[in-house]
Structure formats: C-alpha cells, structure tokens
Design an enzyme around this catalytic site. Structure first.
Site, short mmCIF file in Angstrom:
data_model
loop_
_atom_site.label_atom_id
_atom_site.label_comp_id
_atom_site.label_asym_id
_atom_site.label_seq_id
_atom_site.Cartn_x
_atom_site.Cartn_y
_atom_site.Cartn_z
N LYS A 34 0.82 -1.21 0.00
CA LYS A 34 0.00 0.00 0.00
C LYS A 34 0.86 1.27 0.00
CE LYS A 34 -0.66 0.59 4.97
NZ LYS A 34 0.21 1.77 5.06
N THR A 35 2.01 1.24 0.68
CA THR A 35 2.87 2.42 0.69
C THR A 35 3.36 2.74 -0.71
OG1 THR A 35 3.59 1.84 2.93
CG2 THR A 35 4.90 3.47 1.74
N ASP A 219 -3.76 7.54 4.40
CA ASP A 219 -3.13 6.25 4.68
C ASP A 219 -3.71 5.71 5.99
OD1 ASP A 219 -1.42 4.09 4.60
OD2 ASP A 219 0.28 5.17 5.44
N GLU A 220 -3.71 4.38 6.16
CA GLU A 220 -4.20 3.73 7.39
C GLU A 220 -5.60 4.24 7.76
OE1 GLU A 220 -2.64 1.29 8.37
OE2 GLU A 220 -0.48 1.54 8.19
N GLN A 250 -7.21 -4.82 9.89
CA GLN A 250 -6.12 -4.36 10.75
C GLN A 250 -6.53 -3.17 11.61
OE1 GLN A 250 -1.98 -4.62 9.07
NE2 GLN A 250 -3.05 -4.83 7.12
N ARG A 587 2.70 -10.16 10.63
CA ARG A 587 4.00 -9.46 10.74
C ARG A 587 5.13 -10.39 10.28
NH1 ARG A 587 2.28 -5.41 9.68
NH2 ARG A 587 0.39 -6.62 9.43
#
Length: 699
Positions: A34-35, A219-220, A250, A587
């Site tokens: 996504k970044t 973002d997020e 998330q 993770r």
C-alpha cells in the site's frame, strides 16, 4: 497528461493509482504494497496530472510513516517538492491552526500538551475537587475518548444527570478545557477538534482549504476516529476527490477512539465510490497467508479479501503449549538461539509479540540469562524522559507565560527551595485574582507581607525566565544552550541524562524554536525506534502494526489474554481481538511461532489458562502443533479446543437490583462464589455487591 511509468506495479495497484476522479477506497491487505501505491499515486497526481504539491493533502498516523513517505515521493519526483502537505493528522492541523487559531479565541503561540502534561493538569484538578489522583489515567482516557467522538463538556454533562461519577467527570472535563484555554494550550485531540471548529464557524476558510486541497490521500484509513473522519469529510465538501487506503482487518485501535465503521461505511458516506482490492501479499509465505486469512475470515463484520502470494509455502506455523510463562520464555529463547547459531538469522530478525505489557518480564529474564541482546519497543519515548521534558518545559514557558503546567514543572527544577507551601500560596494568589501562575509570582514578589526568603527565591527564578525571554533566538539550539547555562541544570543530573540532553541539543540546530517544539510535541515512541540495533524486538501486538520481521513469536495466546477477558462478552470487542491476532500473524515473513501456557501468574495470582479460542480457527494443514515434549498433534484435537471462560458481568453492562432498580457495572473482581460486582445506581450511589447473596439480574 504526461506518460507515467507504472510497470513496477501489479494490475490492482495500477488501477488504484490511475483512478483519480471521485471517491476511491483501496482495501490494502497485509503486506500488499500500500505504501508503494500511495507513493506512486502522489507522484502520478503531480507528474502526470499537473497537481501542485500544496494541493495534495496526504495524511498518515505516525511521523515515521510520514517521513518515509516524503522520502519516497521526493525520489520519485526528482526532488522537486515545495510546500507539501504530507504528515500526520496532528502535524497538518497544527499548520492550519498556527495561521488561523485566533479566529476561535486562542493565540497563535499556543503550546501542545502531551499525555504527561495532560496528567499533570488533571491531577491538579482532581486535588482541587478532593478526588483521588489514582483516577487520573482513567479520566485522561475518558476525556480523550469523548473528544475523539466530538462530545463537548456541555454535551456530556447534559447526558449524565443521575449518575454521580459521570456528573463529576463532566465537571472535571469542563474545568480541564477551561484550564487549557487559560494556559493557551491544546492537547492532541484539540488539534483536530479546533480545526473542525475553525472550518465549521468560518465557511470562507473551509472553502479556501477545500479548494486548495484538490485531492485528499489518506493512509491507514481504518485507524481514523470520528473527529478525524469529520475533518476529512469537511475538506471534501466542495469536491469528492478522496482516496482512502486501509484494511478493516487491521483496525485494532478502538481503545484510542479508532472506528472500524469509518472504512466499513465509506461507500455509504461517499456514493459512487470505486473499490480496488490489493490482495497480492509480498511479505509472507503461503502457509502464513492462508492460515491468517482463514482465521480472520471468522469475523462477520469485514470486507472480504482473498490474500495470495507468489512466495513459497515455507514452514508451517508452529504452535506449542508450555507449562507456565517461564517455560514459555525458555522455549522461545531456545528457538531464537538455535536459529541464530545456525547462521540463518541475525538477532534483529526476531520479534516477540504479546498482548499485555506484563508478559515482557519473563521474556526479558530468559533473554538476559542466555545473553541474547534485545530491545523493548514502545517503552519511554526519548522525548518523554524526565530530563528532556524539563528542558522542553523551559522552552515552552519562555514562549508562553500562561503555560501553568510547564511553570509547575520548572519552578523547582533544578531545586530552588520553593516548597509545597510556596506553590500553594502562588496557586491561591492566581485563583484570587484570576491570573496566571507567573503573574501571581510577580505579585507575591512585590508584596511586603511575604517573607523575604521566599521573595528572593521567586525573584531569582523570574530573573532567569525574563532574561531568557528577552532574547530573539535564531534557532532552538541557542535557546537550549542558554537554558542550560543560566539554570545550571546539567550540574544537577547524572551522566547518562546529560548525554540525552546533549543529543536533544544536537537535534535542535538550525531549526526555529516554534518549529522544533511542534515537531517534538508530536513524536511517539514508535517514531524513535531504531531497527538498526542488532537485538530481538519485544513489543505489544498493538505496537507491531506496520512492522515486519523474518521470524515472529506470538506469546501468551490464551483465553482471557488473547482474546482479552473483557472482550469475551462483547461481539465487537471480540472481533477487534481477532484482528489483533491477525495483525500479529501477518507481521511474520518466514517463520511464525505461537505459544501459550497452561498456567500463568497474572496480577500477583497464578491462574490456570486455556489455549486461545482463535487457535482452533487455524486450519490443521497450515499448522504444526507441538506438545512440551515436542511431539506433534493437530490443533483440532480435543485437548486444544477449549470453551470460552466468560464472566457473568462485564464493565458497562446494566443490572437490576430488587430494591435499588437498574444500575451500571463499574468494576468486578474475583470469580465463582468470591465474585464481587461494583455497581453505580442513579440516586443511590456506588455499591459493592456479592451476586451469590444479592439477586442481580442482567438487563
């Protein structure tokens, strides 16, 4: 429109970058890049569509993420970026408020209070109201939650009639806001609320910024709370050009006010929304991806995603149940040392995740015994160390003499012999004349009835402050040097603390005082974590989001810990706990170990524990389960499947008493026949009851 290179992106990523007309929701699964999408989209808007950097409002949640984003965008745009609006919600709101906050009754040189400053102010208020200081943390959290949900003191007070504790909390909240304004201070939540108020009361400003920010990039997005979402909706009032990137799976920060329904209801709030799903995972092995996807799919409230990866299958997930937390820690340490000695991994490649901070004790002890280096993430941030807070308090007070919290911190730092009696006298003088504490000090110095010894001490303090205030500092480092020289602060602290102050001094060079204070006020502990150190990382599952490690251990996967016992009777809370476990699982890049203990010492009491109910939702084909003797068995066998242990009452539920009527459960402790329940009955007060004696009925 210029040609723009997109060959490095997969088809879904390209689609997300190219769609720029109207609302767009990018559902970015864990490890799906996504970044990269956000970076490319920003560069595409600027390079291909001709957007000026000042017209793209790009917001994320940590300074670390914002800095990394800026660096990537800078490289993609060949360094041609001026006047960008890339940062956290708080930092971008500060920029707007520095320019316009006078319109809502504050001065432009307002200071920003962090959690420590908030706590200091709340403690003073509790003391004035003859309430226990032990309530401080609870009050700070409650006020923050109210603010993030756009509930003012007046709104809250109007709904609490008949509930004693809530009524008192409402008065504290009202007093807290009054004191903040007197100090010309804002807390973190105020930074967003004040911009919302600014825009709501000044249509011209809203129109100006909405037209300036032609595109909103978030973002997020799953971490936004109600106030942050309200701000985004205001900025989109004159257009609907918003791209929200996030993953509902998330969303794990409900305790901070994050609202998963912001992302779940995005299409309702923004009709004609285009949805793009990023489902290719670039981080983890097939076993990890399929296991975590199967587990999270048990949540009913989510947007379906089918993550996949081109990576190899890798090792299956390992699950092991140990006797107690010491054996669990030894097992984890043993695996780490074996993998390290094989030369497959460095110590920095390992992370141990846990639900509760208290779990770290046994893990740290085991690592120390084996001589394995480690670092605990999300401990005390550099900028929250006492010596750093002391220097920063001097800086803030020099700029703003109304900052009573900073004054109380520095008036006797280093020690000047100004005791509790003198401070009480200063506070009483300030209340009597409705002035700041510093003005009260000046009045006391001129009062002939005051003892000369006290007047001399106070005069000595004001001389230092006034001398520091008279100078026009070119940068923050110059001010810090003068503070240290005039106060003699370094002479009063230990060597390791001196080194921290010198590090602060180094970071303050060539930065204006106001810019420096704004920057350090918004730094979190995660922002200062250094991955470069070669040690095992110990951190909570909440702190792990956004990070990745080759080898991950999730410790304490037991019913009552993960999921946490307070979530067992609340379906929404239980879903969040499942998302937390999912974040921990995803993770891991190569290896994932899950552990639990048959018994564990929790809150000074040894308790029998059962494996987490989430473990049985991991399909057996993706997981190798291990007994203490390391023989394998399947997770679907009877010994792993355990019923949930649900308390009969949970905090916040309503109960009916045969005499006092309906009340709200405030706390409970003990179990079985020893269970005690604390209930607040309107008009009666708080009562501690034993359900085995009193017939309490849940409503």
């Amino acid at each position: 429109m210029k040609d723009f290179p997109l060959s490095d992106l997969n088809p879904a990523q390209q689609e997300a970058v190219l769609y720029c007309e109207g609302p767009l929701l990018v559902l970015a699964g864990a490890g799906s890049g996504k970044t990269r999408v956000i970076t490319y989209k920003y560069a595409y808007l600027k390079e291909a569509m001709g957007f000026h950097p000042s017209s793209i409002f790009t917001v994320t949640f940590t300074n670390k993420a914002a800095d990394e984003m800026k660096e990537r965008i800078f490289k993609m745009c060949n360094g041609s970026l001026k006047n960008t609006w890339i940062g956290t919600f708080h930092s971008l709101c500060v920029r707007i408020l520095r320019a316009h906050i006078e319109r809502i009754g504050y001065k432009k040189d307002f200071v920003i209070y962090d959690e420590d400053d908030q706590a200091g102010l709340i403690k003073r208020i509790l003391k004035d109201l003859n309430m226990h200081e032990a309530l401080c943390k609870c009050v700070v959290n409650k006020i923050s939650n109210l603010k993030s949900n756009l509930i003012t003191p007046e709104d809250y007070i109007s709904t609490t009639e008949g509930y004693e504790f809530e009524e008192r909390l409402g008065r504290i909240y009202m007093r807290y806001q009054t004191e903040l304004q007197k100090c010309n201070a804002l807390d973190f939540d105020d930074l967003i609320l004040c911009v919302i108020r600014l825009f709501s009361e000044n249509e011209d400003l809203l129109k100006r910024y909405s037209e300036q920010f032609r595109y909103i990039l978030v973002d997020e997005f799953q971490d936004t709370n109600k106030s942050q979402y309200e701000l985004l909706q205001l900025l989109c009032k004159y257009h609907k050009n918003i791209c929200a990137v996030g993953d509902d799976d998330q969303s794990i920060y409900k305790f901070r006010g994050a609202n998963v329904f912001n992302i779940l209801n995005f299409e309702r709030d923004f009709p004609q929304t285009k949805i793009v799903k990023l489902e290719q995972n670039y981080r983890s092995t097939k076993h990890i991806i399929l296991a975590s996807t199967a587990m999270i799919s048990k949540n009913p409230l989510r947007k379906p995603k089918n993550l996949w990866t081109e990576k190899d299958w890798g090792e299956k997930i390992f699950y092991c149940q140990l006797c107690n937390e010491e054996e669990e820690a030894k097992y984890i340490t043993k695996i780490i040392k074996e993998l390290y000695l094989k030369g497959e991994y460095e110590y920095r490649d390992f992370a141990i995740l846990y639900r509760l901070v208290l779990q770290a004790r046994a893990l740290e002890e085991a690592l120390r015994i084996e001589g394995i280096p480690y670092q605990v993430i999300s401990g005390v941030s550099f900028y929250h160390r006492k010596e750093i807070k002391d220097v920063l308090a001097y800086m803030r007070f020099i700029l703003n003499k109304e900052d009573n919290v900073s004054l109380l911190r520095i008036i006797n730092t280093p020690p000047r012999g100004i005791g509790a009696g003198a401070l009480l006298k200063i506070e009483n003088e300030a209340k009597k004349h409705m002035i700041s504490l510093y003005e009260a000090i000046k009045r006391i110095i001129k009062d002939d009835s005051v003892a000369s010894n006290l007047k001399e001490k106070l005069l000595s303090f004001t001389i230092i402050i006034d001398e520091l205030s008279e100078k026009n500092y070119q940068d923050a480092a110059s001010m810090i040097k003068d503070i240290l020289n005039l106060t003699g602060y370094l002479e009063e602290i230990e060597e390791d603390r001196i080194q921290n102050v010198l590090e602060l001094l180094s970071s303050a060079e060539k930065v204006s005082v106001k810019e420096f204070l704004d920057k350090v006020s918004l730094v979190s502990s995660v922002d200062t974590w250094e991955r470069k150190k070669n040690g095992v990382s110990l951190l909570t599952l909440h702190a792990a989001k956004g990070l990745e490690f080759p080898v991950v251990f999730i410790a304490g996967c037991e019913e009552g810990i993960l999921p946490y016992f307070k979530a067992l009777e609340d379906p929404l809370e239980l879903q969040e706990e499942r998302r937390l476990f999912y974040v921990g699982m995803t993770r891991a890049k190569n290896l994932l170990f899950i552990t639990s203990a048959k018994q564990r010492k929790l809150y000074s009491k040894v308790q029998k524990q059962e494996p987490s109910s989430f473990i049985k939702d991991i399909p057996s084909e993706y997981c190798t389960c291990i007994r203490k003797d390391y023989s394998t068995f399947t997770p679907h066998k009877k010994e792993v499947e355990t019923p949930k242990v649900k308390p009969p009452f949970v905090i916040g539920c309503k109960v009916k008493h045969p005499t006092w009527g309906i009340g709200v459960v405030r706390d409970y402790y003990g179990e079985g026949e020893d269970l005690k329940v604390v209930v607040n009955f309107p008009g009666i007060g708080v009562k501690k009851l034993a359900p085995k004696i009193v017939n309490l009925e849940r409503v």
